[in-house]
Motif scaffolding. Structure first.
Motif, PDB file in Angstrom:
ATOM      1  N   GLU A   9     -66.368  -4.438  -6.084  1.00  0.00           N
ATOM      2  CA  GLU A   9     -65.739  -3.534  -7.055  1.00  0.00           C
ATOM      3  C   GLU A   9     -64.321  -3.177  -6.613  1.00  0.00           C
ATOM      4  N   GLU A  10     -64.178  -2.839  -5.343  1.00  0.00           N
ATOM      5  CA  GLU A  10     -62.874  -2.417  -4.830  1.00  0.00           C
ATOM      6  C   GLU A  10     -61.859  -3.554  -4.900  1.00  0.00           C
ATOM      7  N   LYS A  11     -62.283  -4.767  -4.620  1.00  0.00           N
ATOM      8  CA  LYS A  11     -61.404  -5.935  -4.727  1.00  0.00           C
ATOM      9  C   LYS A  11     -60.901  -6.080  -6.165  1.00  0.00           C
ATOM     10  N   ASN A  12     -61.800  -5.917  -7.129  1.00  0.00           N
ATOM     11  CA  ASN A  12     -61.402  -6.013  -8.533  1.00  0.00           C
ATOM     12  C   ASN A  12     -60.513  -4.852  -8.959  1.00  0.00           C
ATOM     13  N   MET A  13     -60.756  -3.671  -8.407  1.00  0.00           N
ATOM     14  CA  MET A  13     -59.891  -2.530  -8.721  1.00  0.00           C
ATOM     15  C   MET A  13     -58.461  -2.789  -8.242  1.00  0.00           C
ATOM     16  N   ILE A  14     -58.346  -3.324  -7.048  1.00  0.00           N
ATOM     17  CA  ILE A  14     -57.023  -3.646  -6.501  1.00  0.00           C
ATOM     18  C   ILE A  14     -56.375  -4.740  -7.341  1.00  0.00           C
ATOM     19  N   LYS A  15     -57.152  -5.746  -7.686  1.00  0.00           N
ATOM     20  CA  LYS A  15     -56.644  -6.884  -8.466  1.00  0.00           C
ATOM     21  C   LYS A  15     -56.030  -6.440  -9.793  1.00  0.00           C
ATOM     22  N   CYS A  16     -56.613  -5.429 -10.414  1.00  0.00           N
ATOM     23  CA  CYS A  16     -56.109  -4.982 -11.718  1.00  0.00           C
ATOM     24  C   CYS A  16     -55.298  -3.691 -11.620  1.00  0.00           C
ATOM     25  N   SER A  17     -54.924  -3.301 -10.408  1.00  0.00           N
ATOM     26  CA  SER A  17     -54.108  -2.086 -10.174  1.00  0.00           C
ATOM     27  C   SER A  17     -54.741  -0.849 -10.804  1.00  0.00           C
ATOM     28  N   TYR A  18     -56.013  -0.666 -10.572  1.00  0.00           N
ATOM     29  CA  TYR A  18     -56.757   0.460 -11.129  1.00  0.00           C
ATOM     30  C   TYR A  18     -56.252   1.769 -10.514  1.00  0.00           C
ATOM     31  N   ALA A  19     -55.766   2.661 -11.346  1.00  0.00           N
ATOM     32  CA  ALA A  19     -55.120   3.888 -10.879  1.00  0.00           C
ATOM     33  C   ALA A  19     -56.062   4.814 -10.104  1.00  0.00           C
ATOM     34  N   ASP A  20     -57.338   4.832 -10.446  1.00  0.00           N
ATOM     35  CA  ASP A  20     -58.295   5.722  -9.786  1.00  0.00           C
ATOM     36  C   ASP A  20     -58.936   5.098  -8.551  1.00  0.00           C
ATOM     37  N   TYR A  21     -58.386   3.962  -8.103  1.00  0.00           N
ATOM     38  CA  TYR A  21     -58.962   3.265  -6.947  1.00  0.00           C
ATOM     39  C   TYR A  21     -59.121   4.167  -5.712  1.00  0.00           C
ATOM     40  N   PRO A  22     -58.101   4.926  -5.293  1.00  0.00           N
ATOM     41  CA  PRO A  22     -58.271   5.725  -4.064  1.00  0.00           C
ATOM     42  C   PRO A  22     -59.456   6.702  -4.139  1.00  0.00           C
ATOM     43  N   GLN A  23     -59.593   7.399  -5.256  1.00  0.00           N
ATOM     44  CA  GLN A  23     -60.690   8.356  -5.392  1.00  0.00           C
ATOM     45  C   GLN A  23     -62.040   7.637  -5.475  1.00  0.00           C
ATOM     46  N   HIS A  24     -62.058   6.517  -6.182  1.00  0.00           N
ATOM     47  CA  HIS A  24     -63.291   5.753  -6.328  1.00  0.00           C
ATOM     48  C   HIS A  24     -63.737   5.228  -4.961  1.00  0.00           C
TER      49      HIS A  24
END
Length: 135
Positions: A62-77
């Motif tokens: 999940e985290e790899k995909n969040m980074i890949k798409c520049s997911y703004a809530d990544y740090p909190q997630h």
């Protein structure tokens, strides 16, 4: 009887990989729940180890995909993931040291976390991942 049941309506993130992983996690938690308090300690330990390893692998995906798409809530997630993993690793260490047991309360805690996390936190990444072609 299963502790929890994955349904598309309640838990789908519309990211196929992660939905399949969530279903596997539900199955693993249900099996651990059925074993808690009844199976031999060695069998429970193997199930616990497998579950924690799989959850950590899933979180990484999940985290790899969040980074890949520049997911703004990544740090909190990621912080939410890290907190659960640390709680589980602490329990795992205590269990293997003979200082803790895996009970149905333990599996209910994990189930509650998942039942709250997936629809309320994971579903937020769906539009961003889908928009980035991660389906």
């Amino acid at each position: 009887m299963s502790l929890m049941t994955w349904t598309k309506e309640q838990f789908a993130t519309n990211v196929t990989q992660h939905d399949q992983e969530h279903q596997t996690i539900f199955d693993m938690v249900n099996k651990l729940h059925e074993s808690a308090g009844g199976a031999d300690r060695s069998a429970i330990g193997k199930q616990l180890d497998a579950l924690i390893a799989y959850v950590a692998e899933h979180f990484g995906a999940e985290e790899k995909n969040m980074i890949k798409c520049s997911y703004a809530d990544y740090p909190q997630h990621k912080l939410e993931h890290d907190k659960l993993v640390q709680t589980c690793v602490d329990l795992q260490q205590q269990f293997h040291a003979g200082k803790a047991e895996i009970t149905r309360d333990t599996t209910a805690f994990v189930a509650d976390w998942l039942v709250n996390h997936i629809p309320n936190i994971d579903r937020r990444y769906s539009p961003v991942m889908n928009g980035a072609g991660i389906v």
